[in-house]
Scaffold this motif. Structure first.
Motif, PDB file in Angstrom:
ATOM      1  N   LYS A 552     -23.704 -17.551  -8.592  1.00  0.00           N
ATOM      2  CA  LYS A 552     -25.156 -17.412  -8.557  1.00  0.00           C
ATOM      3  C   LYS A 552     -25.823 -18.700  -8.045  1.00  0.00           C
ATOM      4  O   LYS A 552     -26.815 -18.653  -7.307  1.00  0.00           O
ATOM      5  N   LYS A 553     -25.328 -19.878  -8.450  1.00  0.00           N
ATOM      6  CA  LYS A 553     -25.903 -21.140  -7.979  1.00  0.00           C
ATOM      7  C   LYS A 553     -25.806 -21.241  -6.461  1.00  0.00           C
ATOM      8  O   LYS A 553     -26.749 -21.697  -5.796  1.00  0.00           O
ATOM      9  N   ILE A 554     -24.644 -20.816  -5.922  1.00  0.00           N
ATOM     10  CA  ILE A 554     -24.487 -20.866  -4.468  1.00  0.00           C
ATOM     11  C   ILE A 554     -25.417 -19.875  -3.806  1.00  0.00           C
ATOM     12  O   ILE A 554     -26.024 -20.149  -2.759  1.00  0.00           O
ATOM     13  N   ALA A 555     -25.585 -18.691  -4.417  1.00  0.00           N
ATOM     14  CA  ALA A 555     -26.484 -17.697  -3.853  1.00  0.00           C
ATOM     15  C   ALA A 555     -27.913 -18.200  -3.838  1.00  0.00           C
ATOM     16  O   ALA A 555     -28.648 -18.015  -2.843  1.00  0.00           O
ATOM     17  N   ASP A 556     -28.339 -18.835  -4.910  1.00  0.00           N
ATOM     18  CA  ASP A 556     -29.706 -19.376  -4.950  1.00  0.00           C
ATOM     19  C   ASP A 556     -29.883 -20.454  -3.877  1.00  0.00           C
ATOM     20  O   ASP A 556     -30.964 -20.575  -3.275  1.00  0.00           O
ATOM     21  N   GLN A 557     -28.860 -21.266  -3.644  1.00  0.00           N
ATOM     22  CA  GLN A 557     -28.946 -22.292  -2.613  1.00  0.00           C
ATOM     23  C   GLN A 557     -29.100 -21.679  -1.240  1.00  0.00           C
ATOM     24  O   GLN A 557     -29.924 -22.112  -0.426  1.00  0.00           O
ATOM     25  N   ILE A 558     -28.330 -20.628  -0.971  1.00  0.00           N
ATOM     26  CA  ILE A 558     -28.396 -19.968   0.336  1.00  0.00           C
ATOM     27  C   ILE A 558     -29.757 -19.312   0.536  1.00  0.00           C
ATOM     28  O   ILE A 558     -30.333 -19.350   1.635  1.00  0.00           O
ATOM     29  N   GLY A 560     -32.472 -20.378  -0.344  1.00  0.00           N
ATOM     30  CA  GLY A 560     -33.480 -21.391  -0.036  1.00  0.00           C
ATOM     31  C   GLY A 560     -33.513 -21.759   1.433  1.00  0.00           C
ATOM     32  O   GLY A 560     -34.418 -22.489   1.868  1.00  0.00           O
ATOM     33  N   TYR A 561     -32.538 -21.315   2.209  1.00  0.00           N
ATOM     34  CA  TYR A 561     -32.513 -21.592   3.637  1.00  0.00           C
ATOM     35  C   TYR A 561     -33.145 -20.452   4.417  1.00  0.00           C
ATOM     36  O   TYR A 561     -33.112 -19.289   4.001  1.00  0.00           O
ATOM     37  N   GLN A 562     -33.681 -20.785   5.571  1.00  0.00           N
ATOM     38  CA  GLN A 562     -34.245 -19.767   6.445  1.00  0.00           C
ATOM     39  C   GLN A 562     -33.207 -19.359   7.481  1.00  0.00           C
ATOM     40  O   GLN A 562     -32.705 -20.182   8.222  1.00  0.00           O
ATOM     41  N   ASN A 563     -32.888 -18.050   7.514  1.00  0.00           N
ATOM     42  CA  ASN A 563     -31.971 -17.467   8.489  1.00  0.00           C
ATOM     43  C   ASN A 563     -30.640 -18.200   8.564  1.00  0.00           C
ATOM     44  O   ASN A 563     -30.192 -18.604   9.651  1.00  0.00           O
ATOM     45  N   PRO A 564     -29.965 -18.399   7.439  1.00  0.00           N
ATOM     46  CA  PRO A 564     -28.667 -19.065   7.485  1.00  0.00           C
ATOM     47  C   PRO A 564     -27.605 -18.159   8.072  1.00  0.00           C
ATOM     48  O   PRO A 564     -27.714 -16.932   8.026  1.00  0.00           O
ATOM     49  N   LYS A 565     -26.570 -18.771   8.580  1.00  0.00           N
ATOM     50  CA  LYS A 565     -25.378 -18.057   9.041  1.00  0.00           C
ATOM     51  C   LYS A 565     -24.215 -18.557   8.213  1.00  0.00           C
ATOM     52  O   LYS A 565     -23.970 -19.761   8.167  1.00  0.00           O
ATOM     53  N   ILE A 639     -16.840 -21.726   1.915  1.00  0.00           N
ATOM     54  CA  ILE A 639     -18.094 -21.125   2.372  1.00  0.00           C
ATOM     55  C   ILE A 639     -18.781 -22.147   3.283  1.00  0.00           C
ATOM     56  O   ILE A 639     -19.108 -23.269   2.858  1.00  0.00           O
ATOM     57  N   ARG A 640     -18.981 -21.795   4.534  1.00  0.00           N
ATOM     58  CA  ARG A 640     -19.647 -22.654   5.505  1.00  0.00           C
ATOM     59  C   ARG A 640     -21.012 -22.076   5.838  1.00  0.00           C
ATOM     60  O   ARG A 640     -21.120 -20.972   6.364  1.00  0.00           O
ATOM     61  N   ILE A 641     -22.072 -22.858   5.545  1.00  0.00           N
ATOM     62  CA  ILE A 641     -23.448 -22.434   5.783  1.00  0.00           C
ATOM     63  C   ILE A 641     -23.958 -23.215   6.991  1.00  0.00           C
ATOM     64  O   ILE A 641     -24.069 -24.437   6.960  1.00  0.00           O
ATOM     65  N   SER A 642     -24.297 -22.534   8.063  1.00  0.00           N
ATOM     66  CA  SER A 642     -24.773 -23.180   9.283  1.00  0.00           C
ATOM     67  C   SER A 642     -26.000 -22.462   9.788  1.00  0.00           C
ATOM     68  O   SER A 642     -26.403 -21.428   9.253  1.00  0.00           O
ATOM     69  N   GLY A 643     -26.579 -23.037  10.855  1.00  0.00           N
ATOM     70  CA  GLY A 643     -27.749 -22.420  11.450  1.00  0.00           C
ATOM     71  C   GLY A 643     -29.016 -22.662  10.678  1.00  0.00           C
ATOM     72  O   GLY A 643     -30.054 -22.081  10.993  1.00  0.00           O
ATOM     73  N   ILE A 644     -28.968 -23.579   9.668  1.00  0.00           N
ATOM     74  CA  ILE A 644     -30.129 -23.762   8.806  1.00  0.00           C
ATOM     75  C   ILE A 644     -31.115 -24.778   9.354  1.00  0.00           C
ATOM     76  O   ILE A 644     -32.198 -24.950   8.817  1.00  0.00           O
ATOM     77  N   VAL A 645     -30.748 -25.487  10.427  1.00  0.00           N
ATOM     78  CA  VAL A 645     -31.580 -26.600  10.872  1.00  0.00           C
ATOM     79  C   VAL A 645     -32.554 -26.232  11.964  1.00  0.00           C
ATOM     80  O   VAL A 645     -33.339 -27.073  12.387  1.00  0.00           O
ATOM     81  N   TYR A 646     -32.541 -25.057  12.372  1.00  0.00           N
ATOM     82  CA  TYR A 646     -33.350 -24.728  13.541  1.00  0.00           C
ATOM     83  C   TYR A 646     -34.676 -24.061  13.208  1.00  0.00           C
ATOM     84  O   TYR A 646     -35.397 -23.623  14.085  1.00  0.00           O
TER      85      TYR A 646
END
Length: 647
Positions: A552-558, A560-565, A639-646
């Motif tokens: 759940k903590k990881i889900a809440d973190q994700i 918080g990002y806009q359009n993550p991949k 789990i690799r979260i990318s695409g969050i910086v754009y």
């Protein structure tokens, strides 16, 4: 320690020589006219001039004293000895940075003319005069002296001597070579107190006719004290063919021009001595009267004319050449290192400090024996302005002798370095804070004309407290930040506002700071590793409900990002499947990655389209599969979260 050892050995040789001194040996050595000491000043003081020797006439008593002579000098002495014997002496000395060089010419001659006769039966006396002649002795001396270390002086001299009884007869003269060696040590615990020892007439014997005669080897030792108005010295003297002699002498100076002297020498021929002298400018005239009353030998007279010229060499060094008197206890002062000939003879000394325009900033009297500093204050006690200054040492030796050093340049530096810092890669949007992408490359720049001493890059967290600090010395270069704190445990809170600044000091401690820059920090990729042993049972791909809170903590973190991949990777160790639902490790790893995605989607209502599932099996180990611990680390889900910086 070295000085004390040398002087101890010198005294040992002196005392050892007394055991072999023998008055019965008088007349058994050659060149005894060497015992006639020329200068009038020393003769009037009982021939005590071993410890206090300090001028051109030192060459006669202790060559070490030449290096204590502050000026170049020339002297001439005329001696009227008893039995119509006369003695002439000319001395020269020249100080130089390499040491002091001395030269001496000495000539003893007789007033009476002698005759060589031959048998002449036709003469009434039975003899006739073949020719007339006058015996003489002549020798020249070359000397060298140097201050070996602070307050310790050494000197040596080479003598070449010709003693001629009958100059017209090849067998009537003899050539000799000998050397002198001397030491002087100025005591540190009492200014003006000195000790000296001199070894004279060392060399092979002189062959005359068919005999060889030893030289009149002489060892002198003394201790003396000198001040502006009063000098006194006592000493002992050993000759290889004589008794031990002892002597004491004193000099009183009046009006810095008139000298009154007296002395006593005891031993083989006890005698008093008297004399005086007048000094004016660089010239001095001295006279000595020494009566030899024993056996009615008669009176002797010495007159010496001395002229000193030039000026003593005075040097001043400063360290460091640049300082910053700002009170931060880092290079707050400059040390002054005077190099002065015979500091004990200085009557007064001062330091004069001027600015670049030649305007006096500060003048202060100093003690040459103490450590000297300038703290950057002027005569009024105010801090000196930034810029170049010139420090000059002036020394007054009295009697019109003054010297000044060349001005030593120092710089007061109060300006910190110019500093810039910038981070990259950077996302820039109008009206919004710049965004830095981790890992961040910080390009650091600091410049100062006197060089960079230290630097410090500080990254502040959202709470404005230091989050990560980098330090170094010398010119800063590029620093790469991995997004972690100083402990290497906590990572940056992506999307939050951070700030950074570069601090730098120059070589003298002036610190400067760049303008602090506020930025958002984003990861180009957030990587989260989960242990497969925590998520699954052995050989299975069903996520345990016990890890609900962690997922759940990881889900809440994700969220918080806009359009993550998001890529979810499954990994296993290298142990092969024996039986079960999955055919091999590759299939098991993909099934476990899919199970984690299903957990996100079904329990936390996340969009399945943002996930990509990959199974790598045992192909990408992060540890050694030959150990249980290594295999446990290799069983994981990444789990690799990318695409969050754009966005």
């Amino acid at each position: 320690m070295f000085k004390k050892t040398i002087l101890t050995l010198a005294v040992f040789f002196l005392l050892s020589g007394t055991a072999f001194s023998d008055i019965a040996q008088i007349g058994t050595t050659s060149n005894n006219f060497l015992k006639i000491m020329a200068p009038a000043k020393a003769a009037a003081m009982g021939e005590t001039y071993v410890a206090l020797a300090d001028d051109v006439n030192s060459i006669q008593y202790n060559p070490a004293g030449l290096s204590k002579s502050m000026l170049s000098g020339i002297s001439f002495t005329h001696i009227i000895w008893f039995q119509d014997i006369a003695f002439e002496n000319l001395n020269l000395s020249f100080p130089s940075p390499a040491g002091t060089f001395g030269f001496s010419i000495n000539w003893m001659h007789f007033a009476d003319t002698m005759f060589k006769t031959e048998v002449d039966p036709a003469s009434i006396t039975g003899y006739s005069t073949e020719y007339e002649f006058s015996p003489y002795s002549f020798y020249g001396t070359l000397a060298y002296s140097k201050e070996f270390s602070r307050d310790f002086y050494i000197g040596a001299a080479l003598k070449i001597l010709n003693y001629a009884i009958d100059p017209n007869d090849d067998k009537g003269s003899a050539l000799s070579f000998m050397a002198d060696f001397g030491l002087i040590y100025d005591m540190e615990f009492l200014e003006g107190l000195s000790a000296g020892v001199s070894f004279k007439n060392l060399g092979p014997g002189t062959s005359f006719v068919k005999e060889t005669y030893l030289q009149p080897m002489n060892i002198l030792a003394g201790i003396g004290f000198e001040s502006q108005y009063f000098d006194i010295e006592g000493g002992v003297e050993y000759y290889s063919d004589n008794n031990i002699n002892y002597s004491i002498g004193a000099n009183i100076t009046l009006f810095e021009a008139l000298n009154l002297r007296a002395g006593y020498k005891g031993g083989t021929v006890p005698r008093l001595s008297f004399g005086g002298g007048i000094e004016f400018g660089g010239a001095a005239i001295d006279y000595a009267f020494v009566p030899y009353t024993i056996d009615g030998l008669g009176y002797t007279h010495r007159a010496t004319l001395t002229y000193s010229f030039g000026s003593p060499e005075v040097k001043l060094k400063t360290y460091p050449a640049v300082f910053s008197p700002n009170g931060d206890k880092v290079v707050d002062y400059v040390r002054l290192l005077p190099d002065v000939m015979s500091p004990s003879k200085a009557r007064a000394a001062s330091i004069k400090i001027t600015d670049a325009m030649g305007i006096a900033v500060r003048t202060v009297k100093i003690n040459l024996r103490k450590k000297l500093f300038w703290n950057g204050m002027d005569s009024l006690g105010m801090p000196a302005a930034e810029g170049d200054y010139f420090i000059q040492l002036d020394v007054d030796y009295g009697k019109g002798i003054k010297s000044s050093s060349a001005p030593a340049r120092v710089e007061v530096d109060l300006t910190p370095p110019s500093i810039t810092v910038d981070g990259s890669p950077k996302l820039v949007k109008p009206g919004r804070l710049d965004t830095l992408l981790v890992p961040v490359n910080f390009n650091l720049s600091a410049f100062d004309k006197n060089g960079i001493g230290q630097w410090k890059l500080v990254i502040y967290g959202p709470d404005n407290l230091p989050f990560r600090t980098y330090t170094g010395t010398g010119d800063p270069m590029m620093v790469t930040w991995d997004g972690k704190d100083d402990l290497g445990i906590n990572q940056v809170d992506t999307g939050k506002t951070y700030s950074y600044a570069l601090f730098a000091s120059d070589s003298v401690g002036n610190w400067g700071k760049s303008r602090a820059k506020q930025v958002k920090i984003l990861f180009r990729e957030v990587v989260i590793n989960l242990s497969a042993d925590t998520l699954f049972d052995l050989g299975k791909a069903d996520v345990k409900i016990a890890v609900y809170s962690d997922i759940k903590k990881i889900a809440d973190q994700i969220k918080g990002y806009q359009n993550p991949k998001i890529t979810v990777e499954g990994h296993t160790d290298n142990l092969q499947m024996k039986r079960g639902v999955y055919a091999d490790n590759m299939e098991l790893s993909k099934a476990r990655a899919q199970a984690v995605v299903n957990f996100f989607v079904e329990l936390f209502e996340m969009d399945r389209n943002i996930f990509r599932v990959v199974g790598y099996g045992e192909s990408r180990p992060v540890a050694d599969n030959n150990t249980p611990e290594g295999r446990r680390d290799n069983r994981r889900v990444t789990i690799r979260i990318s695409g969050i910086v754009y966005e």
